[in-house]
Design a protein around this motif. Sequence first.
Motif, short mmCIF file in Angstrom:
data_model
loop_
_atom_site.label_atom_id
_atom_site.label_comp_id
_atom_site.label_asym_id
_atom_site.label_seq_id
_atom_site.Cartn_x
_atom_site.Cartn_y
_atom_site.Cartn_z
N ARG A 163 44.28 30.36 0.72
CA ARG A 163 45.50 30.11 1.50
C ARG A 163 46.59 31.06 0.98
O ARG A 163 46.93 31.05 -0.19
N GLU A 209 44.59 27.09 7.28
CA GLU A 209 43.69 25.96 7.14
C GLU A 209 42.79 26.07 5.91
O GLU A 209 41.95 25.19 5.68
N THR A 220 41.51 25.82 2.14
CA THR A 220 41.74 24.74 1.18
C THR A 220 41.36 25.11 -0.25
O THR A 220 41.32 24.25 -1.13
N SER A 222 49.94 17.65 4.80
CA SER A 222 49.00 18.40 3.98
C SER A 222 49.71 19.22 2.92
O SER A 222 49.23 19.37 1.80
#
Length: 253
Positions: free
Chosen positions: A111, A138, A140, A4
Motif C-alpha cells: 500500500r 486495497e 494489505t 479500514s
Amino acid sequence: MADSEEAMAEEISLGAPGDRPRPCHVAIIMDGNGRWATMRGRPRLFGHHAGARRVREIVEACPDLGVKYLTIFGFSTENWKRTQIEVAGLMSLFRSYIRKEARALRDRNVRVRFIGDRPGLDEKLQALMDELEEMTAECTGTNLTIALNYGGRDEVARATKRLAEDVASGRLLPENVDEETLPRYLDTYVLPDPDLVIRTSGEARISNFLLWQSAYAEYEFIDTLWPDFTREVFAGVLANFGKRDRRFGGAKG
C-alpha cells in the motif's frame, strides 16, 4: 477517516518474528547517494538512481523482517536549493520510479501513500502519485509512505492552518484542542508514529523529518551510504532496536 484506515492507524503491535521486539513502523532518511556516486567518479544522479534501486530491496525485505510500515524521505522542502540539473533529474527519477514500480508494488501487496506539499510538485508527477495511491489502495501488506516535497515544520504549519480554519468555522472548539488533536490534521494521520528512525551516511541530524511523529522514536545513525544499505544491514539495525529499553518517560522497572 475510513474504518479500514482507522484500524491500520491503531495497529501498533510489533508482531515481528524472533524473540526480540522489532519496530512496526520504520522511517528512513536515505542519505549518501551523491557521495556514493562521487566516490566512484560518477555524477550525483547516478547515485540517486542506485538509491532508487535499493528502495525496492528494502521494501521487499519488510514482511520477513516484521516491518509493517516503512516511511522513506525522498525529497525535502529544502532540497529545492540544489542545482537545477539535480532537481530536474530527481523529479524525472520520481516519475520513472512510479511508472516502473507501480505494478510490482501492487503485485507485492504494498500500500503506497505520499506525504508532503503536493501542489509544489509538477502536475504530471502529482497525477502519477494519485494513480499509484489509487492502484494500491486495497493492498494489505507493507505500508510504504514516500515523503516528497516534505518538511516537518511545513507539515505542522499546514496542519495548524487547517485546525485554525475548523476553529474559526465553529467545527472545532478551542477548549477541545489538545495534543491528540493536531495529529488528526497531519499528513500521516492514518499511520502509527514511527518506532525507529534510521539515517544513513554518517550524518547525525534529523533534517526536519517527521518532527511531531518521532517524539518518542528510537534513532539509529549509521555510516553506511544509502546505495549500500542492504537487507542484511537493515536486519542488523532492527536487531539493535530489540536491545533497547523503551520507557516513554517512565522509570526502569
